[in-house]
Design an enzyme around this catalytic site. Structure first.
Site, PDB file in Angstrom:
ATOM      1  N   ASP A  13       0.856  -1.194   0.000  1.00  0.00           N
ATOM      2  CA  ASP A  13       0.000   0.000   0.000  1.00  0.00           C
ATOM      3  C   ASP A  13       0.889   1.240   0.000  1.00  0.00           C
ATOM      4  OD1 ASP A  13      -2.072   1.778   0.233  1.00  0.00           O
ATOM      5  OD2 ASP A  13      -2.943   0.894   2.022  1.00  0.00           O
ATOM      6  N   ASP A  14       0.945   1.955  -1.135  1.00  0.00           N
ATOM      7  CA  ASP A  14       1.708   3.204  -1.275  1.00  0.00           C
ATOM      8  C   ASP A  14       3.213   3.009  -1.351  1.00  0.00           C
ATOM      9  OD1 ASP A  14      -0.778   4.376  -1.078  1.00  0.00           O
ATOM     10  OD2 ASP A  14      -0.346   5.565   0.703  1.00  0.00           O
ATOM     11  N   CYS A  53      -6.170   4.316  -3.676  1.00  0.00           N
ATOM     12  CA  CYS A  53      -6.429   2.951  -3.217  1.00  0.00           C
ATOM     13  C   CYS A  53      -7.645   2.264  -3.823  1.00  0.00           C
ATOM     14  CB  CYS A  53      -6.576   2.949  -1.696  1.00  0.00           C
ATOM     15  SG  CYS A  53      -5.139   3.532  -0.797  1.00  0.00           S
ATOM     16  N   ARG A  57      -7.710  -0.953  -6.566  1.00  0.00           N
ATOM     17  CA  ARG A  57      -8.085  -2.303  -6.150  1.00  0.00           C
ATOM     18  C   ARG A  57      -9.318  -2.805  -6.893  1.00  0.00           C
ATOM     19  NH1 ARG A  57      -5.270  -2.972  -0.949  1.00  0.00           N
ATOM     20  NH2 ARG A  57      -3.891  -1.150  -0.907  1.00  0.00           N
ATOM     21  N   LYS A 106      -5.512  -5.525   3.560  1.00  0.00           N
ATOM     22  CA  LYS A 106      -6.424  -4.410   3.304  1.00  0.00           C
ATOM     23  C   LYS A 106      -7.331  -4.704   2.108  1.00  0.00           C
ATOM     24  CE  LYS A 106      -6.307   0.395   1.710  1.00  0.00           C
ATOM     25  NZ  LYS A 106      -5.497   1.593   1.510  1.00  0.00           N
ATOM     26  N   HIS A 108     -10.642  -2.455   1.194  1.00  0.00           N
ATOM     27  CA  HIS A 108     -10.963  -1.095   0.742  1.00  0.00           C
ATOM     28  C   HIS A 108     -11.869  -1.065  -0.496  1.00  0.00           C
ATOM     29  CE1 HIS A 108      -9.376   3.255   1.302  1.00  0.00           C
ATOM     30  NE2 HIS A 108     -10.689   3.176   1.305  1.00  0.00           N
ATOM     31  N   SER A 131      -8.421   1.808   4.884  1.00  0.00           N
ATOM     32  CA  SER A 131      -7.056   2.231   5.202  1.00  0.00           C
ATOM     33  C   SER A 131      -6.845   2.397   6.701  1.00  0.00           C
ATOM     34  CB  SER A 131      -6.733   3.554   4.489  1.00  0.00           C
ATOM     35  OG  SER A 131      -6.701   3.382   3.101  1.00  0.00           O
ATOM     36  N   HIS A 185       1.555   2.462   3.977  1.00  0.00           N
ATOM     37  CA  HIS A 185       0.581   3.544   4.130  1.00  0.00           C
ATOM     38  C   HIS A 185       0.728   4.152   5.526  1.00  0.00           C
ATOM     39  CE1 HIS A 185      -3.329   5.574   4.324  1.00  0.00           C
ATOM     40  NE2 HIS A 185      -3.499   5.337   3.031  1.00  0.00           N
ATOM     41  N   ASP A 237      -0.135  -0.759  -4.824  1.00  0.00           N
ATOM     42  CA  ASP A 237      -1.413  -0.285  -5.371  1.00  0.00           C
ATOM     43  C   ASP A 237      -1.307   1.029  -6.131  1.00  0.00           C
ATOM     44  OD1 ASP A 237      -0.973   1.279  -3.083  1.00  0.00           O
ATOM     45  OD2 ASP A 237      -3.054   1.212  -2.433  1.00  0.00           O
ATOM     46  N   ASN A 238      -0.416   1.910  -5.701  1.00  0.00           N
ATOM     47  CA  ASN A 238      -0.219   3.209  -6.369  1.00  0.00           C
ATOM     48  C   ASN A 238       1.093   3.799  -5.886  1.00  0.00           C
ATOM     49  OD1 ASN A 238      -2.904   3.812  -4.288  1.00  0.00           O
ATOM     50  ND2 ASN A 238      -0.940   4.785  -3.800  1.00  0.00           N
ATOM     51  N   LYS A 253       1.590   9.712  -5.478  1.00  0.00           N
ATOM     52  CA  LYS A 253       0.213   9.282  -5.250  1.00  0.00           C
ATOM     53  C   LYS A 253      -0.750  10.435  -5.509  1.00  0.00           C
ATOM     54  CE  LYS A 253      -2.792   7.485  -1.584  1.00  0.00           C
ATOM     55  NZ  LYS A 253      -2.859   6.893  -0.228  1.00  0.00           N
TER      56      LYS A 253
END
Length: 411
Positions: A13-14, A53, A57, A106, A108, A131, A185, A237-238, A253
């Site tokens: 995540d991130d 996010c 996803r 996660k 989301h 998150s 994250h 994810d990003n 992001k």
């Protein structure tokens, strides 16, 4: 060798493109992630379908741009939207082909009972529904909250423990494990033993902790004799948010500049992927559903538009199939598209400054998106602008239906 691979999809995540050694990073140490590339393939132009996010996803799970799914923005706990039961997800497609399926980490994609991962193809789920900076932070086991005081520093280990336990349970069926880590994250939390050990600060600590636990999982596959027949994918994810490296790419992001949407992506499957392979052709998370469906002998839904293509040939070291373009949005607004070497920016949401648009960049010559060559390539501009206009109109026409499904107003 089994024809149908087990699949482990590790999803940070991130985490930024430049935070992984296999992508050229040097500050944060990721030896086990790098070993996946060494034993398999590194995609240098793999894209998230969104720079945040939820839509990232949604696209990953369905093979469809998040705008088609009705989830184009980040969801919050008080909201009622979520993944519609009408959508078909990766675990649902693989489950129909006889796979055992599990999701840890996660989610989301909505937090009402009907949005729970167990309602969307996962046999087992343990993790957070959104998150870790959203309130309240509740840890779920299946559909039940099991802990309302969550020790976030232990989540990486706990998720990996559950994944290993699921794999160890074995059986005759192949398995799919979606291991979607909470870190890096914010707020950053680090397991004791990893705090203060990375040159990348606390942010780097969290990634090096994930790398260690990835190693535990890879070692378990070796121990069980499953490595050759298991496709392991590691990505994010990003792009990175307040910390982390884009590897010199522009933006972060939230941006549809390369730094917000180009992802570190490595995969190994020793039975099929030649060690040390590299792919320099554009691909996207929407491609994972049709690719995994093809490898599993499953069926891609044919009653709706599916934006991804089967890239198994490229994954296993061969050529990338042809595609029209990749499209990138902020919420419902198309920002950019990529076709081959070209990246066209037509809008810049959420930023208010839209001077100089549209802009065209040659990513082979200019990966940092520093030099607008629109005036030099009128034919390319005309072609890509036409594609953007057509696809934006297609999405706009579907918007009411997609929003209704996400809000639960449609069957």
């Amino acid at each position: 060798m089994n024809d149908r691979p087990n699949v482990v999809l590790v999803f940070m995540d991130d985490m930024g493109y430049g935070d992984m050694g296999a992508m050229g990073g040097s500050v944060v140490k990721t030896p086990r992630m790098d070993s996946v590339a060494e034993n398999g393939i590194a995609f240098r132009h793999m894209y998230s379908a969104a720079p945040v996010c939820t839509p990232s996803r949604a696209a990953l799970m369905t093979g469809r741009y998040a705008q088609r799914v009705g989830l184009p923005r980040v969801l919050f706990p008080h909201e009622g939207e979520g993944l519609s039961s009408w959508e078909r997800t990766v675990p649902e497609v693989l489950k129909a082909s006889g796979y055992r399926t599990a999701g840890y980490g996660k989610w989301h994609l909505g937090c009402r009972p009907e949005h729970n991962p167990t309602r969307h193809g996962f046999d087992d789920f343990f993790g957070l529904l959104y998150s870790n900076d959203m309130d309240p932070v509740h840890l779920y086991d299946g559909e039940k909250p099991v802990r309302t005081e969550v020790e976030q520093a232990l989540l990486t280990k706990q998720y990996t423990d559950r994944a290993i336990e699921f794999i160890e349970r074995g059986g005759d069926e192949p398995f799919f494990v979606y291991l979607a880590h909470t870190m890096p994250h914010i707020p950053l939390h680090v397991e004791e033993g990893f705090r203060g050990t990375s040159r990348g600060g606390t942010y780097g600590d969290t990634i090096e902790c994930i790398d260690f636990h990835l190693g535990r999982l890879l070692d378990k596959l070796d121990e069980l004799g499953l490595t050759d027949d298991t496709l392991v994918i590691v990505t994010s994810d990003n792009g990175p948010w307040f910390e982390g490296s884009t590897g010199g790419l522009r933006g972060r992001k939230i941006d549809t500049w390369e730094g917000g949407i180009r992802m570190p992506f490595v995969a190994q499957w020793p039975a099929r992927i030649p060690a040390g392979s590299v792919c320099d052709e554009p691909a996207c998370f929407v491609d994972l559903l049709p690719t995994l469906a093809g490898l599993a002998g499953g069926e891609v839904p044919d009653d709706r538009p599916v934006d991804g293509i089967d890239i198994a040939s490229a994954l296993t070291g061969g050529p990338m199939p042809e595609r029209e373009a990749l499209y990138f949005f902020h919420n419902w607004t198309m920002n950019a598209l990529r076709q081959g070497r070209w990246k066209l920016h037509i809008d810049r949401n959420p930023q208010p400054d839209r001077r100089e648009l549209p802009q065209l960049f040659d990513l082979e010559a200019d990966p940092g998106e520093a030099y607008n060559v629109a005036n030099l390539e009128p034919d390319v501009m005309a072609r890509l602008t036409g594609l953007a206009t057509s696809f934006a109109a297609e999405i706009a026409a579907q918007r009411t239906e997609a929003e209704g499904r996400a809000a639960g107003r449609c069957a």
